[in-house]
Write a protein that holds these residues in place. Structure first.
Motif, PDB file in Angstrom:
ATOM      1  N   LEU A 103       0.810  -1.224   0.000  1.00 20.15           N
ATOM      2  CA  LEU A 103       0.000   0.000   0.000  1.00 20.15           C
ATOM      3  C   LEU A 103       0.840   1.268   0.000  1.00 20.15           C
ATOM      4  CD1 LEU A 103      -2.750  -1.007   2.594  1.00 20.15           C
ATOM      5  CD2 LEU A 103      -2.755  -1.312   0.103  1.00 20.15           C
ATOM      6  N   GLU A 104       1.982   1.215   0.685  1.00 18.71           N
ATOM      7  CA  GLU A 104       2.865   2.383   0.774  1.00 18.71           C
ATOM      8  C   GLU A 104       4.314   1.920   0.825  1.00 18.71           C
ATOM      9  OE1 GLU A 104       2.041   5.486   0.532  1.00 18.71           O
ATOM     10  OE2 GLU A 104      -0.139   5.327   0.757  1.00 18.71           O
ATOM     11  N   GLY A 105       5.209   2.701   0.214  1.00 19.75           N
ATOM     12  CA  GLY A 105       6.633   2.429   0.308  1.00 19.75           C
ATOM     13  C   GLY A 105       7.130   1.455  -0.745  1.00 19.75           C
ATOM     14  N   THR A 106       8.294   0.866  -0.468  1.00 19.65           N
ATOM     15  CA  THR A 106       8.884  -0.149  -1.335  1.00 19.65           C
ATOM     16  C   THR A 106       9.309  -1.332  -0.478  1.00 19.65           C
ATOM     17  OG1 THR A 106      11.082   0.847  -1.137  1.00 19.65           O
ATOM     18  CG2 THR A 106       9.750   1.530  -3.021  1.00 19.65           C
ATOM     19  N   LEU A 107       9.269  -2.517  -1.058  1.00 17.21           N
ATOM     20  CA  LEU A 107       9.673  -3.732  -0.341  1.00 17.21           C
ATOM     21  C   LEU A 107      10.453  -4.642  -1.270  1.00 17.21           C
ATOM     22  CD1 LEU A 107       6.520  -4.956   1.656  1.00 17.21           C
ATOM     23  CD2 LEU A 107       8.584  -3.893   2.611  1.00 17.21           C
ATOM     24  N   TYR A 108      11.485  -5.263  -0.730  1.00 16.30           N
ATOM     25  CA  TYR A 108      12.184  -6.358  -1.386  1.00 16.30           C
ATOM     26  C   TYR A 108      11.625  -7.639  -0.778  1.00 16.30           C
ATOM     27  CZ  TYR A 108      16.072  -9.546  -2.501  1.00 16.30           C
ATOM     28  OH  TYR A 108      16.837 -10.606  -2.934  1.00 16.30           O
ATOM     29  N   VAL A 109      11.006  -8.489  -1.605  1.00 18.42           N
ATOM     30  CA  VAL A 109      10.334  -9.675  -1.094  1.00 18.42           C
ATOM     31  C   VAL A 109      10.860 -10.909  -1.817  1.00 18.42           C
ATOM     32  CG1 VAL A 109       8.241  -8.335  -0.637  1.00 18.42           C
ATOM     33  CG2 VAL A 109       8.416  -9.646  -2.759  1.00 18.42           C
ATOM     34  N   GLY A 110      10.686 -12.065  -1.175  1.00 20.34           N
ATOM     35  CA  GLY A 110      11.110 -13.292  -1.840  1.00 20.34           C
ATOM     36  C   GLY A 110      10.693 -14.531  -1.090  1.00 20.34           C
ATOM     37  N   PHE A 111      10.774 -15.665  -1.801  1.00 26.10           N
ATOM     38  CA  PHE A 111      10.551 -16.963  -1.167  1.00 26.10           C
ATOM     39  C   PHE A 111      11.533 -17.975  -1.737  1.00 26.10           C
ATOM     40  CE2 PHE A 111       7.647 -17.151  -4.837  1.00 26.10           C
ATOM     41  CZ  PHE A 111       7.883 -18.420  -5.355  1.00 26.10           C
ATOM     42  N   VAL A 112      11.733 -19.062  -0.984  1.00 22.63           N
ATOM     43  CA  VAL A 112      12.675 -20.122  -1.337  1.00 22.63           C
ATOM     44  C   VAL A 112      11.904 -21.412  -1.534  1.00 22.63           C
ATOM     45  CG1 VAL A 112      14.730 -21.391  -0.607  1.00 22.63           C
ATOM     46  CG2 VAL A 112      14.456 -18.998   0.050  1.00 22.63           C
ATOM     47  N   THR A 113      12.227 -22.138  -2.608  1.00 28.90           N
ATOM     48  CA  THR A 113      11.546 -23.405  -2.867  1.00 28.90           C
ATOM     49  C   THR A 113      12.018 -24.486  -1.905  1.00 28.90           C
ATOM     50  OG1 THR A 113      13.190 -24.150  -4.483  1.00 28.90           O
ATOM     51  CG2 THR A 113      11.322 -22.861  -5.311  1.00 28.90           C
ATOM     52  N   SER A 114      11.237 -25.545  -1.813  1.00 29.04           N
ATOM     53  CA  SER A 114      11.641 -26.705  -1.024  1.00 29.04           C
ATOM     54  C   SER A 114      12.811 -27.419  -1.709  1.00 29.04           C
ATOM     55  CB  SER A 114      10.448 -27.660  -0.846  1.00 29.04           C
ATOM     56  OG  SER A 114       9.910 -28.017  -2.107  1.00 29.04           O
ATOM     57  N   ASN A 115      13.390 -28.408  -1.036  1.00 31.96           N
ATOM     58  CA  ASN A 115      14.561 -29.108  -1.556  1.00 31.96           C
ATOM     59  C   ASN A 115      14.247 -29.785  -2.892  1.00 31.96           C
ATOM     60  OD1 ASN A 115      15.378 -28.388   0.972  1.00 31.96           O
ATOM     61  ND2 ASN A 115      15.731 -30.460   1.718  1.00 31.96           N
ATOM     62  N   THR A 116      15.052 -29.499  -3.913  1.00 34.28           N
ATOM     63  CA  THR A 116      14.892 -30.114  -5.229  1.00 34.28           C
ATOM     64  C   THR A 116      16.257 -30.517  -5.751  1.00 34.28           C
ATOM     65  OG1 THR A 116      15.192 -28.076  -6.508  1.00 34.28           O
ATOM     66  CG2 THR A 116      12.950 -28.539  -5.698  1.00 34.28           C
ATOM     67  N   ASN A 117      16.263 -31.190  -6.907  1.00 32.14           N
ATOM     68  CA  ASN A 117      17.540 -31.547  -7.536  1.00 32.14           C
ATOM     69  C   ASN A 117      18.331 -30.309  -7.931  1.00 32.14           C
ATOM     70  OD1 ASN A 117      16.951 -34.270  -7.295  1.00 32.14           O
ATOM     71  ND2 ASN A 117      16.043 -34.429  -9.329  1.00 32.14           N
ATOM     72  N   ASN A 118      17.642 -29.203  -8.122  1.00 30.36           N
ATOM     73  CA  ASN A 118      18.299 -27.942  -8.484  1.00 30.36           C
ATOM     74  C   ASN A 118      18.621 -27.079  -7.269  1.00 30.36           C
ATOM     75  OD1 ASN A 118      18.128 -28.457 -11.289  1.00 30.36           O
ATOM     76  ND2 ASN A 118      15.979 -27.822 -11.277  1.00 30.36           N
ATOM     77  N   GLY A 119      18.485 -27.646  -6.075  1.00 32.89           N
ATOM     78  CA  GLY A 119      18.732 -26.884  -4.862  1.00 32.89           C
ATOM     79  C   GLY A 119      17.498 -26.097  -4.452  1.00 32.89           C
ATOM     80  N   ASN A 120      17.697 -25.170  -3.531  1.00 37.19           N
ATOM     81  CA  ASN A 120      16.606 -24.326  -3.044  1.00 37.19           C
ATOM     82  C   ASN A 120      16.626 -23.016  -3.826  1.00 37.19           C
ATOM     83  OD1 ASN A 120      17.845 -25.901  -0.459  1.00 37.19           O
ATOM     84  ND2 ASN A 120      15.617 -25.852  -0.413  1.00 37.19           N
ATOM     85  N   LEU A 121      15.690 -22.882  -4.750  1.00 35.54           N
ATOM     86  CA  LEU A 121      15.671 -21.710  -5.624  1.00 35.54           C
ATOM     87  C   LEU A 121      15.044 -20.514  -4.911  1.00 35.54           C
ATOM     88  CD1 LEU A 121      14.484 -23.423  -8.929  1.00 35.54           C
ATOM     89  CD2 LEU A 121      16.831 -22.986  -8.173  1.00 35.54           C
ATOM     90  N   LEU A 122      15.655 -19.347  -5.088  1.00 30.47           N
ATOM     91  CA  LEU A 122      15.154 -18.105  -4.501  1.00 30.47           C
ATOM     92  C   LEU A 122      14.499 -17.270  -5.580  1.00 30.47           C
ATOM     93  CD1 LEU A 122      14.997 -15.951  -2.217  1.00 30.47           C
ATOM     94  CD2 LEU A 122      17.283 -15.194  -2.953  1.00 30.47           C
ATOM     95  N   PHE A 123      13.247 -16.841  -5.322  1.00 34.33           N
ATOM     96  CA  PHE A 123      12.519 -15.944  -6.208  1.00 34.33           C
ATOM     97  C   PHE A 123      12.300 -14.631  -5.469  1.00 34.33           C
ATOM     98  CE2 PHE A 123      11.497 -20.176  -7.633  1.00 34.33           C
ATOM     99  CZ  PHE A 123      11.488 -20.072  -9.022  1.00 34.33           C
TER     100      PHE A 123
END
Length: 206
Positions: A103-123
């Protein structure tokens, strides 16, 4: 498949004071003749939360514990306030997907995937006013206010009672503590580092 129970009547307002000890995926219903409009009402979400803590953030929850009428409806809400450079630290909601609107301001947001063959991916994404971001159910996620001004967001969650597990608090602040030998091996650090982390005051911003 597991989810909040679907209602089989117009509503099932939670009787939060029920003496019944056995609850099945929700709260016991109030008798309909005892239900009032106040059971579907919450006031004060316009009020900023107190961000004067080590994290610089405050989550104001609006779930079945605040609105008894949410029982069995599979939805809840939260307001999150961020001081300048405030953080809503890495956490998960074990029972809900979250959709957040800034609603106001700026935010840096993200989530990490569960364990996979490609590791834990960060979005991750940098959000500005009016942007929306989704955190899938059960995944570790965070929000950080990079800006020099406060930020405010509102989140909707797909559970009447989504729960929250703050990672650092759960790992290093559990009661009783997890064995330092277990944590030292898990994090591949010395026991002195673990003892230092366990001795910190882990803030609960909820």
């Amino acid at each position: 498949m597991a989810s909040d129970p679907s209602q089989l009547q117009d509503f099932c307002v939670a009787d939060l004071k029920s003496p019944n000890a056995v609850l099945v995926n929700g709260f016991v219903c109030k008798p309909p003749m005892h239900v009032t409009a106040d059971d579907f009402f919450f006031s004060g979400l316009d009020m900023p939360g107190n961000t004067s803590n080590q994290l610089g953030s405050k989550v104001t929850q609006v779930n079945v514990n605040q609105i008894a009428g949410l029982n069995t409806l599979g939805i809840s809400l939260a307001r999150i306030d961020y001081a300048p450079y405030g953080l809503n630290p890495p956490h998960t909601h074990p029972r809900a997907t979250e959709i957040l609107t800034l609603l106001e301001g700026t935010l840096y947001v993200g989530f990490v995937t569960s364990n996979t063959n490609n590791g834990n991916l960060l979005f991750t994404k940098m959000l500005k006013k009016g942007d929306v971001f989704v955190f899938p159910e059960g995944l570790i996620h965070f929000q950080f206010n990079y800006g020099p001004t406060p930020a405010v967001a509102v989140a909707a969650l797909s559970s009447q009672n989504p729960g929250v597990i703050t990672i650092a608090n759960a790992v290093f602040g559990s009661n009783p503590p997890i064995s330092d030998a277990v944590l030292a091996k898990a994090f591949q650090v010395g026991k002195d580092t673990i003892k230092y982390l366990q001795a910190q005051f882990w803030v609960d911003n909820n």
